[in-house]
Design a protein around this motif. Structure first.
Motif, PDB file in Angstrom:
ATOM      1  N   ALA A 263       4.935  -8.495   0.795  1.00 23.46           N
ATOM      2  CA  ALA A 263       4.509  -7.101   0.624  1.00 23.46           C
ATOM      3  C   ALA A 263       4.828  -6.268   1.863  1.00 23.46           C
ATOM      4  O   ALA A 263       5.264  -5.113   1.754  1.00 23.46           O
TER       5      ALA A 263
ATOM      6  N   GLY B 293       7.315  -3.182   2.235  1.00 18.04           N
ATOM      7  CA  GLY B 293       6.838  -1.917   2.773  1.00 18.04           C
ATOM      8  C   GLY B 293       7.732  -1.368   3.858  1.00 18.04           C
ATOM      9  O   GLY B 293       7.927  -0.152   3.971  1.00 18.04           O
TER      10      GLY B 293
ATOM     11  N   GLY C 279       9.067   0.455   0.761  1.00 19.56           N
ATOM     12  CA  GLY C 279       7.813   1.146   0.497  1.00 19.56           C
ATOM     13  C   GLY C 279       7.671   2.482   1.198  1.00 19.56           C
ATOM     14  O   GLY C 279       7.061   3.420   0.670  1.00 19.56           O
TER      15      GLY C 279
ATOM     16  N   ILE D   8      -4.824  -0.857  -1.153  1.00 22.49           N
ATOM     17  CA  ILE D   8      -4.655  -1.251  -2.553  1.00 22.49           C
ATOM     18  C   ILE D   8      -5.108  -0.087  -3.415  1.00 22.49           C
ATOM     19  O   ILE D   8      -6.222   0.423  -3.245  1.00 22.49           O
ATOM     20  N   GLU D   9      -4.253   0.326  -4.336  1.00 18.63           N
ATOM     21  CA  GLU D   9      -4.618   1.404  -5.249  1.00 18.63           C
ATOM     22  C   GLU D   9      -4.221   1.055  -6.673  1.00 18.63           C
ATOM     23  O   GLU D   9      -3.086   0.656  -6.933  1.00 18.63           O
TER      24      GLU D   9
ATOM     25  N   LYS E  85      -9.422   2.154  -5.303  1.00 22.47           N
ATOM     26  CA  LYS E  85      -8.723   2.677  -4.135  1.00 22.47           C
ATOM     27  C   LYS E  85      -9.412   2.134  -2.888  1.00 22.47           C
ATOM     28  O   LYS E  85     -10.612   2.341  -2.692  1.00 22.47           O
TER      29      LYS E  85
ATOM     30  N   SER F 268      -8.655   1.114   1.478  1.00 19.25           N
ATOM     31  CA  SER F 268      -7.861   0.955   2.694  1.00 19.25           C
ATOM     32  C   SER F 268      -8.825   0.798   3.863  1.00 19.25           C
ATOM     33  O   SER F 268      -9.928   1.378   3.839  1.00 19.25           O
TER      34      SER F 268
ATOM     35  N   ARG G  58       5.118   1.204   4.478  1.00 15.06           N
ATOM     36  CA  ARG G  58       3.900   1.467   3.714  1.00 15.06           C
ATOM     37  C   ARG G  58       3.688   0.327   2.724  1.00 15.06           C
ATOM     38  O   ARG G  58       4.641  -0.093   2.049  1.00 15.06           O
ATOM     39  N   VAL G  59       2.451  -0.130   2.641  1.00 18.05           N
ATOM     40  CA  VAL G  59       2.096  -1.215   1.737  1.00 18.05           C
ATOM     41  C   VAL G  59       0.942  -0.746   0.859  1.00 18.05           C
ATOM     42  O   VAL G  59      -0.189  -0.593   1.323  1.00 18.05           O
ATOM     43  N   GLY G  60       1.219  -0.460  -0.391  1.00 15.06           N
ATOM     44  CA  GLY G  60       0.168  -0.081  -1.341  1.00 15.06           C
ATOM     45  C   GLY G  60      -0.237   1.374  -1.289  1.00 15.06           C
ATOM     46  O   GLY G  60      -0.729   1.918  -2.280  1.00 15.06           O
TER      47      GLY G  60
ATOM     48  N   TRP H 155       1.474   4.756  -0.881  1.00 16.68           N
ATOM     49  CA  TRP H 155       2.845   5.249  -0.873  1.00 16.68           C
ATOM     50  C   TRP H 155       2.932   6.697  -0.383  1.00 16.68           C
ATOM     51  O   TRP H 155       1.952   7.441  -0.443  1.00 16.68           O
TER      52      TRP H 155
END
Length: 410
Positions: free
Chosen positions: A131, A135, A139, A348-349, A355, A357, A391-393, A395
């Motif tokens: 991931a 990213g 990402g 994570i979204e 949602k 972070s 970016r991870v998750g 965006w």
């Protein structure tokens, strides 16, 4: 020097555990050599890049060194957690055997690890590793258009259906793919919004970072124009300047660049947008942030030319300003637009469901639409990226908000 010693000690502990998992499924000496060569290269590159290697033609090498460090350390920390959990059971058993069967039994017991635990650890670690690499390479340019509809009972009739696009946190000094930036600008224009609003942090530190992108951003078009405010990075506060004059000139250069692009930069000012004899007020403050960030924003000055009963859209870079000052102000700010948090560029979204972070522990309002006391804020997740080159998750975001006259917001 002390911080590097502590850092290396922590890194060594993490890698000892990670290597145990690796060795439990492969005893090949050459694979072990490759493992340690990669590890030493990643940590060595990070330390080397940390000491003053300047931005080159292929992006910021310090940022990429940091990114690869994160890509390797985070998975290994998960491995450490799983292997340490196994040791919680192994160590007491070894101690018991030491006292009941003799020291040799205890010594022989400790090296024995269950291979399936190591396989589980490595399998789980592969998920964040993949991931994070995604990213870094894809990402950070995975632009998402997020659309909202907000209803206001006192919205002037002429603005029913009015559409605005918000972007924030460009951080042009971090970009390494001009074609992806151009794609994003085209995507913004495709929204056909009435107005485009930029809520700060055009650069990381220096105005010249934006020079390669002036022509691209100059393609932004909206019927009622482009408006902007400054973010904390735009002032150049995070760079050592040769003089105060040089720092001040940098800010003036950035203001000139924004004007060249077509932005009307609001420095604690307001503007009216008019339609069919009706109007809404657009208010822009300089950066104001809690927790040690620059506090140049002057809300009272910004609204000095408008009426208390006007319909107001406020641009303020840092959402802590909304929390600490805006929603308690005598004026009612119908909609505030902010950025700054980037959603930490990691989280994570699941749209409409979940949602999360780590940035939520620092900012109460960190991404998306929030409502307090009948006032709304949108915290944009950012157009660019800073520090970690990916970016991870979470965006990069282009926000489109449609204003409707009415009472229902669902």
């Amino acid at each position: 020097m002390l911080r590097w010693i502590i850092f290396l000690l922590i890194f060594v502990v993490i890698d000892i555990y990670a290597f145990q998992a690796f060795r439990s499924i492969s005893k090949n000496i050459w694979l072990s050599i490759v493992y340690w060569c990669i590890t030493l290269t990643v940590i060595g590159n990070f330390i080397f890049r940390f000491y003053g290697i300047n931005r080159g033609d292929f992006g910021n090498p310090q940022a990429f060194a940091f990114g690869f460090l994160i890509a390797f350390v985070v998975p290994k920390m998960l491995i450490l957690g799983i292997m340490f959990a196994e040791d919680i059971f192994r160590v007491p058993q070894a101690i018991f055997r030491y006292f009941t069967e003799g020291s040799n039994a205890g010594i022989k017991y400790m090296p024995s690890r269950r291979s399936f635990i190591s396989k589980i650890a490595l399998g789980i670690a592969a998920i964040p590793f993949g991931a994070i690499l995604y990213g870094i390479y894809r990402g950070k340019y995975n632009f998402k258009v997020l659309k909202y509809t907000l209803s206001f009972e006192d919205l002037p009739e002429a603005f029913d259906g009015y559409k605005l696009t918000q972007i924030s946190d460009v951080h042009s000094g971090s970009f390494d793919n001009i074609n992806k930036v151009e794609y994003a600008i085209d995507l913004i224009n495709q929204q056909n919004s009435d107005v485009i609003l930029f809520t700060g942090d055009m650069v990381n530190n220096e105005a010249k970072e934006m020079l390669p992108y002036v022509d691209i951003f100059s393609k932004l078009k909206a019927k009622d124009g482009l408006y902007s405010v400054l973010g904390n990075h735009d002032y150049g506060d995070y760079l050592r300047w040769s003089s105060d004059e040089a720092k001040a000139q940098n800010l003036e250069d950035l203001k000139t660049i924004q004007k060249q692009i077509g932005f009307d930069l609001l420095l604690n000012e307001s503007r009216f947008i008019e339609r069919n004899g009706e109007k809404i007020a657009l208010v822009g403050v300089e950066n104001w942030g809690a927790g040690g960030f620059k506090k140049a924003g002057d809300l009272k000055k910004a609204v000095s030319a408008i009426d208390k009963n006007d319909f107001k859209i406020l641009m303020s870079h840092d959402p802590s300003h909304w929390e600490k000052q805006v929603i308690q102000d005598d004026y009612h700010y119908h909609l505030t637009l902010s950025g700054h948090t980037h959603g930490m560029q990691f989280g994570i979204e699941i749209p409409g469901w979940f949602k999360w972070s780590p940035v939520k522990w620092r900012y109460k309002y960190w991404a998306g639409i929030y409502e307090e006391l009948g006032q709304y804020i949108n915290v944009n997740r950012g157009f660019g990226y800073l520090g970690f080159p990916g970016r991870v998750g979470i965006w990069p975001e282009i926000t489109v908000i449609e204003l409707k006259k009415g009472t229902s917001n669902t």
